[in-house]
Design a protein around this motif. Structure first.
Motif: not given
Length: 473
Positions: A347-348, A341, A65, A45-48, A43, A344
């Protein structure tokens, strides 16, 4: 010859029927695969960040993550969540289907089919390029996609009446809208959003996209006309969906006339579309407003068609009921995105795919972006959603690898648009197939050669855009 020998010979001569995969079975299989991938793929994650009221990705913020594999029960929960997430589109389908049910109850549609078929008896091929141009304009100027569902119900029986088949009727609507949606001359939901994220003038670079519209349109029209020529020679090669071959012969020979009442019903329906175009362009209407408009004009059509209040209500329910299967498909398709989603993985996948583009030779970097966007449309079939998700990465990436941002937007719109009539995760497309009675596997077999032609056109267009440094104007 004995009865047994006759029976054996008959079985040998009878063509083997190919059983189509049920759309729900197909989509549920994809859901299971997506759930399994949450145990395999790490998994991330990008920051938004908030930009102009939109949540966009910070390209430098990716981090792995803790994995969150999807459990057994969550697989089934995802379908309810998917239906909840797609509820606006699902109810849009029901309302449009109900309005169409009222139109059918007036008898105006059947009379129109007979009238048009009679007038075009010796010139039936004219209707294909004319109607496709209409739908191409709708797709290119106002992002016509979900809105095509109501027209599938009109064009499929019309195609049968003209001695084409169900595929021709479906293709005229879907491919017509698709070539417009893909070229996106002024599509506010794709190019409009993508150019805003990429900090380009809205609808800039329109000349190049107009040329693309013409090329895509001609390719699709010629492809359908070639198929029409084959089934005219041998009708057994056609596919008639829920209709029997020649089932509309009685319609063509009937005594139905396009009387004054029917004309006013059709004029009212046409006025509905005129108001729809005005509302989308002038006020930015989308699904909620369009659904309300169809409901309003559905009632008006019933009144003009001299239906009683009870008949209008009953016809609405019947029309909506005919689209239950298609509406449910939309929710099940959305469940796939819920799984990705929740686990996770979105984004990967985006991170690894974007990183791979750096290793592609300069002249084909834009082609790599196109292939990436093509694949991502399987996961994010929403054009505006995909623009908001990927363009914050693709725009700065384009700067680094020597591709103009306008070319990056072009790669996005082509990748997003072309697969909308291929991927089973595109809810309105699958709903349209269900409405037309065409199995997904049968459609895929028919349309795949054209899909490859469109891929080739896209690759050539992107290489040219790269060579001329396709810019804002």
């Amino acid at each position: 010859m004995s009865d047994l020998q006759v029976d054996v010979e008959t079985k040998k001569q009878k063509p083997k029927e190919v059983k189509a995969i049920n759309a729900f079975v197909l989509l549920f299989g994809v859901i299971i695969i997506a759930a399994i991938l949450t145990y395999i793929v790490p998994a991330g994650q990008y920051e938004r960040v908030e930009v102009d009221g939109r949540s966009v990705i910070d390209p430098q913020s990716f981090q792995f993550i803790e994995s969150n594999p999807v459990g057994f029960l969550e697989i089934f929960n995802s379908i309810h969540t998917g239906m909840s997430d797609a509820s606006s589109i699902i109810f849009f389908v029901f309302i449009v289907g109900g309005a169409f049910g009222i139109l059918q109850a007036t008898g105006a549609l059947d009379s129109f089919v007979v009238y048009l078929s009679t007038k075009l008896a010796n010139r039936e091929k004219i209707i294909i390029p004319v109607l496709m141009l209409f739908f191409a304009a709708g797709g290119s100027l106002m992002g016509m996609a979900e809105e095509t569902l109501v027209y599938i119900g009109i064009l499929v029986p019309l195609a049968i009446a003209l001695k084409f088949d169900a595929i021709v009727g479906f293709a005229v609507v879907v491919l017509g809208a698709s070539v417009g949606f893909t070229s996106a001359v002024m599509n506010p939901f794709t190019v409009g959003v993508a150019q805003g994220v990429a900090e380009l003038p809205t609808f800039s670079g329109i000349g190049f996209r107009l040329v693309l519209l013409v090329v895509f349109y001609l390719a699709a029209v010629l492809y359908i006309l070639h198929y029409v020529k084959k089934i005219k020679k041998d009708p057994s090669l056609g596919f008639y969906g829920k209709y029997e071959q020649g089932s509309q012969e009685g319609l063509l020979k009937s005594n139905s006339k396009l009387d004054t009442r029917h004309k006013w019903v059709l004029i009212t329906f046409l006025l509905n579309f005129v108001v729809l175009v005005y509302g989308v362009i002038k006020f930015g209407w989308y699904i909620t407003e369009i659904a309300g408009l169809f409901l309003l004009f559905g009632i008006l059509i019933g009144i003009v068609g001299r239906l009683s209040a009870s008949n209008i209500a009953d016809s609405f329910i019947k029309g909506a009921g005919n689209l239950v299967g298609g509406a449910l498909i939309i929710g099940v398709a959305q469940a796939i995105l819920v799984i990705f989603n929740s686990g996770g993985l979105m984004d990967t996948i985006l991170y690894y795919a974007s990183s791979a583009i750096d290793n592609i030779p300069g002249a084909f970097t834009a082609v790599g972006m196109f292939i990436l966007q093509l694949g991502l449309n399987f996961l994010v079939p929403s054009g505006s959603g995909q623009a908001a998700l990927t363009m914050p990465i693709m725009a700065p990436l384009a700067d680094l690898v020597g591709v103009t941002r306008q070319t990056a937007v072009l790669a996005y719109q082509l990748g997003d648009g072309l697969s909308n009539n291929i991927f089973p995760t595109v809810g309105f497309f699958m709903a349209g197939l269900a409405l037309a009675g065409i199995p997904w596997t049968r459609w895929l077999k028919w349309v795949f050669p054209l899909f490859l032609i469109q891929i080739a056109i896209s690759v050539i267009a992107l290489v040219i855009a790269q060579l001329i440094q396709y810019g804002p104007f």
